[in-house]
Design a protein around this motif. Structure first.
Motif: not given
Ligand SMILES: CC(C)(COP(=O)(O)OP(=O)(O)OC[C@H]1O[C@@H](n2cnc3c(N)ncnc32)[C@H](O)[C@@H]1OP(=O)(O)O)[C@@H](O)C(=O)NCCC(=O)NCCS
Length: 324
Positions: A64-85
């Motif tokens: 499996p290829v690791p996930i380095l960054g993820y964002a989620q958008v719901a109802d006009g609002s987003g959150e995102l984060a990137v792996d500390p490394a």
């Protein structure tokens, strides 16, 4: 940079995003995704998931290829984060640009903006929980402004009062004429609570939109305790006038949701319900208390300051259409 966009995630990705969220929270001392976003990983609400993958072995390295960054958008609002490394490689900026520019076209879905609960790009606001320095710096590179300021207020755990002064769960610590307080009864009080919650939070972007399914999802969480959920009601008509919902996890007591019907505000019901919460906290072995409140909600802040809370930090939302 390749960004995958999906409406639903396979179980392996749900687990990988939860792991990412845990690594980010441990490294930053602040969770990047709120409770609702983590619940949304399993489906149920119209959301978009944005994923950046990569790893030392590259996409073709097997496994499996690791996930380095993820964002989620719901109802006009987003959150995102990137792996500390994997920070300072442009992943956060690429995810932020995708969130702000809108997602149509990225995933080939022809749903018009807003048709499935997602808004057009001009509306998108992005959370920076804790408003940490990297998020501020990233927002500054995109010229974003603060459009919402959500306070975290904390208080020391109340000391245990004299045993004779501990109120029972159904006995008010102070009286408000014509109002009684009792604990929530799962199975019969859901609709009454949803009604008073929607009225009390009519202007609130998340809380006022809680559905029965949202309520039931929270009641199914391990922290849910019906003894820490109260309704204030009119002694004559039985109408629900307000509610206090308390959450205790990891020995921290949280005033989770306090809402009073607009028709009943200004009568001391908020203070009465807060007294119930504080008495319940005092009867337990806690390390501290916390709550979330909009920075502009002066009446609520006044109730909480009277109960001993003070502003500890803030979560802010950034957007293109903000004022600095
Ligand atoms: C904020 C966050 C998403 C940034 O992710 P990232 O992949 O490191 O960001 P990028 O590499 O795309 O950075 C883009 C620019 O933002 C600025 N920036 C980002 N992190 C910074 C830092 N720690 N210090 C100073 N500037 C920073 C820089 O100008 C950077 O460009 P540069 O590296 O060419 O100088 C990441 O730190 C994170 O996951 N934080 C926790 C979650 C969070 O706060 N999310 C809210 C985002 S608004």
């Amino acid at each position: 940079m390749a960004i995958e966009v999906a409406r639903a995630l396979p179980a392996a990705d749900v687990a990988a995003v939860r792991d990412l969220a845990a690594r980010v929270a441990a490294a930053d001392g602040e969770a990047a995704f709120d409770e609702q976003s983590l619940l949304n990983l399993g489906g149920g609400r119209p959301v978009r998931h944005l994923i950046v993958r990569g790893g030392p072995e590259g996409p073709d390295g097997g496994g499996p290829v690791p996930i380095l960054g993820y964002a989620q958008v719901a109802d006009g609002s987003g959150e995102l984060a990137v792996d500390p490394a994997a920070r300072r490689r442009g992943i956060g900026g690429a995810l932020l640009d995708a969130v702000l520019d809108g997602l149509d076209g990225l995933d080939g879905l022809d749903t018009p903006d807003g048709a499935d609960g997602l808004h057009g790009p001009e509306d998108v606001r992005v959370w920076a929980h804790g408003d940490l320095a990297p998020a501020r710096a990233l927002a500054a590179t995109r010229g974003l402004g603060v459009v919402r300021d959500l306070w975290v207020m904390t208080a020391p755990a109340p000391t245990v009062p004299e045993p004779t002064k501990v109120p029972s769960q159904s006995e008010p610590t102070s009286a408000v004429d014509g109002v009684r307080v009792r604990t929530f009864e799962p199975g019969s009080d859901e609709q009454a609570w949803l009604t008073v919650n929607a009225r009390a939070f009519a202007d609130h972007p998340e809380q006022g939109r809680m559905t029965r399914a949202d309520l039931e999802a929270r009641m199914a969480q391990p922290w849910f305790d019906g003894r820490l959920f109260w309704l204030a009601e009119d002694v004559n008509s039985g109408r629900t006038l307000g509610s206090m919902w308390v959450k205790i996890s990891d020995r921290v007591g949280e005033i989770y949701v306090l809402g009073v019907d607009p028709d009943a505000q200004g009568r001391g019901i908020g203070g009465l319900l807060t007294a119930h919460a504080m008495a319940a906290f005092a009867a337990r072995d806690l390390t501290g208390l916390e709550l979330y409140v909009e920075g502009e909600n002066a009446p609520a802040i006044a109730v909480y300051e009277r109960a001993g809370f003070h502003r500890a930090r803030a979560h802010v939302q950034y957007a293109r259409t903000g004022s600095h």
